[in-house]
Design a protein around this motif. Structure first.
Motif, PDB file in Angstrom:
ATOM      1  N   PHE A   1     -15.563   5.284  -5.086  1.00  0.00           N
ATOM      2  CA  PHE A   1     -14.624   5.292  -3.975  1.00  0.00           C
ATOM      3  C   PHE A   1     -15.350   4.965  -2.680  1.00  0.00           C
ATOM      4  O   PHE A   1     -16.383   5.532  -2.368  1.00  0.00           O
ATOM      5  CB  PHE A   1     -13.938   6.657  -3.845  1.00  0.00           C
ATOM      6  CG  PHE A   1     -12.884   6.688  -2.781  1.00  0.00           C
ATOM      7  CD1 PHE A   1     -11.673   6.045  -2.964  1.00  0.00           C
ATOM      8  CD2 PHE A   1     -13.102   7.357  -1.593  1.00  0.00           C
ATOM      9  CE1 PHE A   1     -10.698   6.067  -1.993  1.00  0.00           C
ATOM     10  CE2 PHE A   1     -12.128   7.392  -0.612  1.00  0.00           C
ATOM     11  CZ  PHE A   1     -10.925   6.739  -0.816  1.00  0.00           C
TER      12      PHE A   1
ATOM     13  N   ILE B   1      -1.487  -1.192  -4.211  1.00  0.00           N
ATOM     14  CA  ILE B   1      -2.609  -0.286  -3.941  1.00  0.00           C
ATOM     15  C   ILE B   1      -2.076   1.128  -3.724  1.00  0.00           C
ATOM     16  O   ILE B   1      -1.230   1.362  -2.864  1.00  0.00           O
ATOM     17  CB  ILE B   1      -3.402  -0.735  -2.697  1.00  0.00           C
ATOM     18  CG1 ILE B   1      -3.957  -2.153  -2.902  1.00  0.00           C
ATOM     19  CG2 ILE B   1      -4.538   0.237  -2.395  1.00  0.00           C
ATOM     20  CD1 ILE B   1      -4.632  -2.721  -1.670  1.00  0.00           C
TER      21      ILE B   1
ATOM     22  N   GLU C   1      -3.230   4.367  -2.341  1.00  0.00           N
ATOM     23  CA  GLU C   1      -4.331   4.864  -1.515  1.00  0.00           C
ATOM     24  C   GLU C   1      -4.611   6.345  -1.731  1.00  0.00           C
ATOM     25  O   GLU C   1      -5.697   6.817  -1.406  1.00  0.00           O
ATOM     26  CB  GLU C   1      -4.035   4.589  -0.044  1.00  0.00           C
ATOM     27  CG  GLU C   1      -3.945   3.104   0.275  1.00  0.00           C
ATOM     28  CD  GLU C   1      -3.995   2.830   1.758  1.00  0.00           C
ATOM     29  OE1 GLU C   1      -4.083   3.803   2.546  1.00  0.00           O
ATOM     30  OE2 GLU C   1      -3.962   1.648   2.145  1.00  0.00           O
ATOM     31  N   LYS C   2      -3.640   7.099  -2.239  1.00  0.00           N
ATOM     32  CA  LYS C   2      -3.845   8.523  -2.500  1.00  0.00           C
ATOM     33  C   LYS C   2      -3.733   8.852  -3.991  1.00  0.00           C
ATOM     34  O   LYS C   2      -3.518   9.997  -4.353  1.00  0.00           O
ATOM     35  CB  LYS C   2      -2.823   9.354  -1.717  1.00  0.00           C
ATOM     36  CG  LYS C   2      -2.956   9.244  -0.213  1.00  0.00           C
ATOM     37  CD  LYS C   2      -4.274   9.796   0.289  1.00  0.00           C
ATOM     38  CE  LYS C   2      -4.351   9.749   1.798  1.00  0.00           C
ATOM     39  NZ  LYS C   2      -5.646  10.268   2.304  1.00  0.00           N
TER      40      LYS C   2
ATOM     41  N   ASP D   1     -12.810   9.600  -8.182  1.00  0.00           N
ATOM     42  CA  ASP D   1     -12.973  10.722  -7.273  1.00  0.00           C
ATOM     43  C   ASP D   1     -14.168  11.543  -7.762  1.00  0.00           C
ATOM     44  O   ASP D   1     -14.050  12.381  -8.654  1.00  0.00           O
ATOM     45  CB  ASP D   1     -11.706  11.582  -7.248  1.00  0.00           C
ATOM     46  CG  ASP D   1     -11.721  12.585  -6.108  1.00  0.00           C
ATOM     47  OD1 ASP D   1     -12.824  12.971  -5.679  1.00  0.00           O
ATOM     48  OD2 ASP D   1     -10.637  12.975  -5.647  1.00  0.00           O
TER      49      ASP D   1
ATOM     50  N   CYS E   1      -6.835   4.640  -5.942  1.00  0.00           N
ATOM     51  CA  CYS E   1      -7.885   5.450  -5.333  1.00  0.00           C
ATOM     52  C   CYS E   1      -7.782   6.899  -5.806  1.00  0.00           C
ATOM     53  O   CYS E   1      -6.732   7.330  -6.287  1.00  0.00           O
ATOM     54  CB  CYS E   1      -7.774   5.378  -3.805  1.00  0.00           C
ATOM     55  SG  CYS E   1      -7.882   3.708  -3.130  1.00  0.00           S
ATOM     56  N   HIS E   2      -8.878   7.626  -5.694  1.00  0.00           N
ATOM     57  CA  HIS E   2      -8.921   9.052  -6.046  1.00  0.00           C
ATOM     58  C   HIS E   2      -8.497   9.287  -7.505  1.00  0.00           C
ATOM     59  O   HIS E   2      -7.759  10.237  -7.804  1.00  0.00           O
ATOM     60  CB  HIS E   2      -8.035   9.872  -5.104  1.00  0.00           C
ATOM     61  CG  HIS E   2      -8.399   9.736  -3.662  1.00  0.00           C
ATOM     62  ND1 HIS E   2      -9.521  10.314  -3.119  1.00  0.00           N
ATOM     63  CD2 HIS E   2      -7.783   9.077  -2.641  1.00  0.00           C
ATOM     64  CE1 HIS E   2      -9.583  10.024  -1.829  1.00  0.00           C
ATOM     65  NE2 HIS E   2      -8.550   9.271  -1.523  1.00  0.00           N
TER      66      HIS E   2
ATOM     67  N   TYR F   1     -10.744   3.669  -8.510  1.00  0.00           N
ATOM     68  CA  TYR F   1     -11.796   4.224  -7.660  1.00  0.00           C
ATOM     69  C   TYR F   1     -11.919   5.708  -7.968  1.00  0.00           C
ATOM     70  O   TYR F   1     -11.028   6.504  -7.682  1.00  0.00           O
ATOM     71  CB  TYR F   1     -11.468   4.000  -6.189  1.00  0.00           C
ATOM     72  CG  TYR F   1     -11.511   2.539  -5.799  1.00  0.00           C
ATOM     73  CD1 TYR F   1     -12.719   1.936  -5.454  1.00  0.00           C
ATOM     74  CD2 TYR F   1     -10.354   1.768  -5.784  1.00  0.00           C
ATOM     75  CE1 TYR F   1     -12.773   0.593  -5.103  1.00  0.00           C
ATOM     76  CE2 TYR F   1     -10.405   0.425  -5.438  1.00  0.00           C
ATOM     77  CZ  TYR F   1     -11.609  -0.151  -5.100  1.00  0.00           C
ATOM     78  OH  TYR F   1     -11.650  -1.481  -4.751  1.00  0.00           O
TER      79      TYR F   1
ATOM     80  N   GLU G   1      -4.766  -1.382  -7.597  1.00  0.00           N
ATOM     81  CA  GLU G   1      -5.887  -0.533  -7.230  1.00  0.00           C
ATOM     82  C   GLU G   1      -5.402   0.910  -7.116  1.00  0.00           C
ATOM     83  O   GLU G   1      -4.356   1.166  -6.526  1.00  0.00           O
ATOM     84  CB  GLU G   1      -6.501  -0.979  -5.903  1.00  0.00           C
ATOM     85  CG  GLU G   1      -7.063  -2.396  -5.927  1.00  0.00           C
ATOM     86  CD  GLU G   1      -7.667  -2.806  -4.592  1.00  0.00           C
ATOM     87  OE1 GLU G   1      -7.939  -1.897  -3.765  1.00  0.00           O
ATOM     88  OE2 GLU G   1      -7.849  -4.010  -4.372  1.00  0.00           O
TER      89      GLU G   1
ATOM     90  N   HIS H   1       0.864  -1.188   0.000  1.00  0.00           N
ATOM     91  CA  HIS H   1       0.000   0.000   0.000  1.00  0.00           C
ATOM     92  C   HIS H   1       0.899   1.236   0.000  1.00  0.00           C
ATOM     93  O   HIS H   1       1.807   1.346   0.831  1.00  0.00           O
ATOM     94  CB  HIS H   1      -0.883   0.041   1.246  1.00  0.00           C
ATOM     95  CG  HIS H   1      -1.834  -1.101   1.374  1.00  0.00           C
ATOM     96  ND1 HIS H   1      -3.198  -0.942   1.294  1.00  0.00           N
ATOM     97  CD2 HIS H   1      -1.621  -2.427   1.577  1.00  0.00           C
ATOM     98  CE1 HIS H   1      -3.781  -2.112   1.462  1.00  0.00           C
ATOM     99  NE2 HIS H   1      -2.849  -3.029   1.634  1.00  0.00           N
TER     100      HIS H   1
END
Length: 448
Positions: free
Chosen positions: A446, A351, A353-354, A413, A383-384, A411, A381, A325
């Motif tokens: 998300f 992943i 995360e940000k 945003d 995110c955002h 994911y 993965e 991560h």
């Protein structure tokens, strides 16, 4: 069938429907069921009928929490009512041992005698899980607490001027949580941990020690398996040969954590604030290097920028890493992302995360080449995701090198991405070359 017989059967069915089957259960079972309710709610069942009047005295879980009231008059009345309620419940209570006893006094300040009486009552009933929270000052906890033979889980919160006695032994304690504690000295912490020979889980969150005393907090435990240290401004030295899970987060410049004999560590979650001075920065980098044998690693906050001070040959290999991560990624940290991809041969899940990048597009591309890698990464993965050109460049790099990739999950945003932008990003992603024909791209909401 005669009309009289039909009416008789209908009446029998109604009687069965109106039968209180719960009240007919054994007392012990009803007491066990009431143990899942807050104590105040359990006591409230006493008004249901004479059958339920004293069933609450058979619960094996007692939980007391002061109400939230404002105004001096209300606080004084509520404090008096709370004290009366706790005393009555403890006097009437019959079940022993108590599985769990929780006492949260909030901001109410009670006499030490009251607190000692309540805690001692739980200890005399051979309590297994004890949770105590006092925001007001308390001179000392009962001595018998520190020699209790039955406590398996102890959680202490918001206790000021905390000090343990000279003689202490908690032979069966396996779980210890310390939250917002103010220790009078470091010896109290050392003695408390040392007295728990079976300690398996330790949490130390927002605790403080005198700055003029021993600055290094030494933690040595052979049985410790889970350790969480968050928001403490001191330096910890940990020696735990059976440690399997570590979570460390700091917001202080002088805080640090050093590890010794932690070769069995499987999961490490490390989060750092903005880059600090060079000395503390080196200590945090040393911590990142010390967990190189884990299977799951979370590098959150500013962990990646910390590594920019290292030369290529100073970064260790993560030969066992399966899941990674990553927190904030900027244009100048992608060198280290590519390093993990190229030097983590067992890595299967990555992943972000940000997001894959956090930078303005005029700062792109990075000042290092994105080298090719060959790995076992099966899932990525992000995110955002916003659909920026910089993001698509990095996704092209990942898709073009991940030879066994099965899924790329983005994911979205929603606060910064319209339907038109999502459609445009999807079309561009479909045109990117992929090293793995089995790879499927998923768009997700998300948090879903």
């Amino acid at each position: 069938m005669s009309r009289a017989l039909k009416c008789s059967k209908v009446s029998e069915v109604k009687d069965q429907e109106q039968t209180d089957r719960i009240s007919s259960l054994p007392d012990d079972l009803l007491g066990y069921m009431l143990s899942f309710l807050p104590t105040k709610s359990a006591v409230g069942t006493s008004i249901l009928s004479s059958r339920w009047r004293y069933l609450h005295t058979l619960t094996n879980c007692l939980s007391f929490k002061t109400p939230l009231e404002f105004g001096q008059t209300k606080i004084k009345a509520q404090k008096k009512a709370f004290k009366k309620f706790v005393n009555r419940v403890l006097v009437l209570h019959k079940t022993s041992p108590i599985r769990k006893f929780s006492l949260d006094c909030g901001r109410y300040v009670f006499d030490d005698l009251d607190l000692h009486t309540w805690v001692s009552a739980a200890i005399l009933k051979e309590v297994e899980q004890l949770h105590l929270s006092f925001i007001g000052q308390i001179n000392a906890l009962p001595y018998r607490l520190f020699s209790c033979q039955t406590i398996v889980e102890l959680k202490l919160s918001n206790i000021e001027r905390f000090r343990v006695p000279e003689s202490i032994a908690l032979p069966n304690l396996k779980i210890l949580h310390l939250y917002a504690m103010i220790f009078m000295d470091t010896d109290s912490f050392h003695k408390l941990v040392s007295a728990c020979s079976l300690l398996e889980e330790l949490e130390v969150i927002r605790c403080k020690w005198p700055m003029d005393l021993d600055y290094h907090l030494r933690l040595s435990s052979r049985e410790l398996k889970r350790l969480k240290i968050k928001c403490c401004e001191d330096q910890f030295q940990v020696d735990a040969p059976n440690l399997a899970y570590l979570e460390y987060y700091t917001i202080y410049a002088d805080a640090a954590l050093s590890l010794k004999n932690t070769d069995r560590l499987l999961t490490a979650i490390l989060e750092f604030p903005l880059i600090k001075d060079s000395i503390s920065n080196q200590l945090d980098v040393a911590l990142i290097k010390a967990v190189c044998h884990v299977k799951e690693l979370h590098l959150l906050g500013e962990a990646l920028p910390y590594l920019t001070c290292l030369a290529d040959d100073q970064i260790p290999s993560y030969l066992n890493l399966v899941k990674l991560h990553l927190g904030r990624c900027s244009y100048n940290t992608w060198k280290y992302v590519t390093y993990w991809l190229a030097n983590s041969p067992q890595l299967e899940t990555l992943i972000f995360e940000k997001g894959v990048v956090s930078t303005r597009e005029d700062e792109w591309p990075p000042n290092v080449a994105l080298v090719s890698f060959s790995s076992r990464v099966k899932g990525i993965e992000v995110c955002h995701f916003r659909g920026f050109k910089t993001e698509l460049v990095l996704l092209k790099y990942l898709l073009g090198n991940a030879e066994v990739l099965q899924s790329l999950t983005l994911y979205k945003d929603y606060y910064n991405m319209s339907m038109e932008e999502e459609l445009q990003a999807s079309n561009e992603l479909l045109t990117l070359p992929r090293a793995s024909r089995a790879c499927v791209v998923h768009f997700r909401k998300f948090g879903a």
